[in-house]
Design a protein around this motif. Structure first.
Motif, mmCIF file in Angstrom:
data_model
loop_
_atom_site.group_PDB
_atom_site.id
_atom_site.type_symbol
_atom_site.label_atom_id
_atom_site.label_comp_id
_atom_site.label_asym_id
_atom_site.label_seq_id
_atom_site.Cartn_x
_atom_site.Cartn_y
_atom_site.Cartn_z
ATOM 1 N N ARG A 34 0.789 -1.201 0.000
ATOM 2 C CA ARG A 34 0.000 0.000 0.000
ATOM 3 C C ARG A 34 0.840 1.278 0.000
ATOM 4 O O ARG A 34 0.539 2.266 -0.662
ATOM 5 C CB ARG A 34 -0.913 -0.018 1.226
ATOM 6 C CG ARG A 34 -1.831 -1.249 1.288
ATOM 7 C CD ARG A 34 -2.661 -1.230 2.548
ATOM 8 N NE ARG A 34 -3.617 -2.324 2.622
ATOM 9 C CZ ARG A 34 -3.690 -3.154 3.666
ATOM 10 N NH1 ARG A 34 -2.834 -3.033 4.675
ATOM 11 N NH2 ARG A 34 -4.596 -4.105 3.688
ATOM 12 N N ARG A 109 -5.508 -9.429 -2.512
ATOM 13 C CA ARG A 109 -5.191 -8.027 -2.804
ATOM 14 C C ARG A 109 -5.160 -7.760 -4.308
ATOM 15 O O ARG A 109 -5.643 -6.720 -4.772
ATOM 16 C CB ARG A 109 -3.853 -7.644 -2.168
ATOM 17 C CG ARG A 109 -3.914 -7.608 -0.659
ATOM 18 C CD ARG A 109 -2.700 -6.936 -0.064
ATOM 19 N NE ARG A 109 -2.740 -6.996 1.392
ATOM 20 C CZ ARG A 109 -2.052 -6.189 2.185
ATOM 21 N NH1 ARG A 109 -1.268 -5.264 1.673
ATOM 22 N NH2 ARG A 109 -2.137 -6.309 3.504
ATOM 23 N N ARG A 112 -8.702 -7.459 -5.429
ATOM 24 C CA ARG A 112 -9.364 -6.226 -4.971
ATOM 25 C C ARG A 112 -8.788 -4.999 -5.668
ATOM 26 O O ARG A 112 -9.529 -4.099 -6.064
ATOM 27 C CB ARG A 112 -9.224 -6.069 -3.463
ATOM 28 C CG ARG A 112 -9.828 -4.759 -2.956
ATOM 29 C CD ARG A 112 -10.236 -4.782 -1.540
ATOM 30 N NE ARG A 112 -10.910 -3.536 -1.197
ATOM 31 C CZ ARG A 112 -11.424 -3.265 -0.013
ATOM 32 N NH1 ARG A 112 -11.343 -4.153 0.965
ATOM 33 N NH2 ARG A 112 -12.018 -2.111 0.215
ATOM 34 N N TYR A 113 -7.494 -4.925 -5.803
ATOM 35 C CA TYR A 113 -6.879 -3.732 -6.368
ATOM 36 C C TYR A 113 -7.008 -3.657 -7.882
ATOM 37 O O TYR A 113 -7.109 -2.581 -8.457
ATOM 38 C CB TYR A 113 -5.383 -3.683 -6.027
ATOM 39 C CG TYR A 113 -5.045 -3.648 -4.561
ATOM 40 C CD1 TYR A 113 -5.987 -3.297 -3.590
ATOM 41 C CD2 TYR A 113 -3.764 -3.977 -4.125
ATOM 42 C CE1 TYR A 113 -5.649 -3.281 -2.240
ATOM 43 C CE2 TYR A 113 -3.430 -3.954 -2.779
ATOM 44 C CZ TYR A 113 -4.371 -3.617 -1.842
ATOM 45 O OH TYR A 113 -4.035 -3.595 -0.512
ATOM 46 N N THR A 200 -5.047 1.667 3.972
ATOM 47 C CA THR A 200 -6.012 0.580 3.883
ATOM 48 C C THR A 200 -6.222 0.176 2.426
ATOM 49 O O THR A 200 -5.779 0.866 1.497
ATOM 50 C CB THR A 200 -7.362 1.008 4.484
ATOM 51 O OG1 THR A 200 -7.919 2.055 3.654
ATOM 52 C CG2 THR A 200 -7.187 1.533 5.906
ATOM 53 N N ASP A 201 -6.941 -0.904 2.232
ATOM 54 C CA ASP A 201 -7.309 -1.314 0.874
ATOM 55 C C ASP A 201 -8.124 -0.221 0.187
ATOM 56 O O ASP A 201 -7.958 0.023 -1.012
ATOM 57 C CB ASP A 201 -8.123 -2.608 0.915
ATOM 58 C CG ASP A 201 -7.268 -3.829 1.212
ATOM 59 O OD1 ASP A 201 -6.036 -3.743 1.098
ATOM 60 O OD2 ASP A 201 -7.835 -4.876 1.567
ATOM 61 N N GLU A 205 -7.492 1.695 -3.458
ATOM 62 C CA GLU A 205 -8.496 1.815 -4.524
ATOM 63 C C GLU A 205 -8.701 3.272 -4.914
ATOM 64 O O GLU A 205 -8.837 3.590 -6.113
ATOM 65 C CB GLU A 205 -9.798 1.187 -4.061
ATOM 66 C CG GLU A 205 -9.728 -0.328 -3.926
ATOM 67 C CD GLU A 205 -10.977 -0.918 -3.289
ATOM 68 O OE1 GLU A 205 -11.403 -2.003 -3.733
ATOM 69 O OE2 GLU A 205 -11.505 -0.316 -2.340
#
Length: 210
Positions: A34, A109, A112-113, A200-201, A205
């Motif tokens: 991140r 990850r 999600r990314y 954070t995720d 994003e």
């Protein structure tokens, strides 16, 4: 040299890269999420490059996950630090369970990314891998090897701060290592930032969509 935050560090790093590289044609800026994304954003803007990510995960010591014994990046094989393995009294076979768990988190990850987007295509391009700092450098090592396996024309690692040991080790993997500060003693990456908030995720994003 202590940075106010990652964005300030990124702007300073962008200035250094522009001075050393000039204006590379069609550069690909790959952030290590991140923490590498807020640093890589100013770099991509200054160099007029495409910003993307290369996802990696540290393989930590059992009971001490913050101490990196190795790392994995994207779909690449694990990379281990022999000295750290020896220091921790660990073996690659003994870390099979930790590796499996980190591989699963890596897949989560990436999904999600990146979603359905393909992985970046470094072939034939100047690629700059960016992180917010290097302590052992093992995570960057895994990311660099993954990129190297995709035939970039030039592979550069750029970080605001790094330990001298990590800088020297990464010089054997990247064509060029660009950094602003290599303090000795090093302590930890966060020691060289006033604001080193953990991202954070959702933060990742938001950076990707901007």
């Amino acid at each position: 040299m202590i940075f106010a935050n990652r964005a300030e560090a990124g702007r300073a790093l962008a200035d250094r890269l522009a001075a050393e590289l000039g204006e590379p044609a069609d550069p690909l800026i790959l952030a290590l999420p991140r923490g590498g994304l807020p640093v890589a954003g100013p770099v991509a803007r200054r160099l007029g490059g495409e910003l993307d990510i290369v996802v990696a995960r540290k393989i930590g010591a059992p009971g001490r996950p913050e101490f990196g014994l190795g790392a994995i990046a994207e779909d690449g094989p694990p990379v281990y630090d022999p000295g750290n393995l020896l220091w921790a009294g660990a073996t690659e076979d003994g870390l099979a369970g930790v590796l499996a768990a980190e591989r699963e988190e890596l897949r989560r990850r990436i999904h999600r990314y990146r979603g359905d987007r393909p992985a970046p295509a470094p072939a034939g391009r100047t690629v700059i891998v960016v992180d917010d700092g290097l302590a052992t450098g093992v995570t960057a090592h895994a990311a660099l090897l993954w990129v190297r396996g995709r035939d970039p024309a030039r592979l550069i690692l750029a970080v605001p701060v790094c330990s001298p040991e990590a800088r020297d080790a990464m010089a054997a993997v990247a064509d060029t290592v660009v950094y602003l500060n290599a303090p000795d003693p090093f302590y930890a990456v966060g020691r060289w930032y006033e604001d080193f908030e953990q991202l954070t995720d959702a933060d990742v994003e938001n950076f990707i969509m901007c």
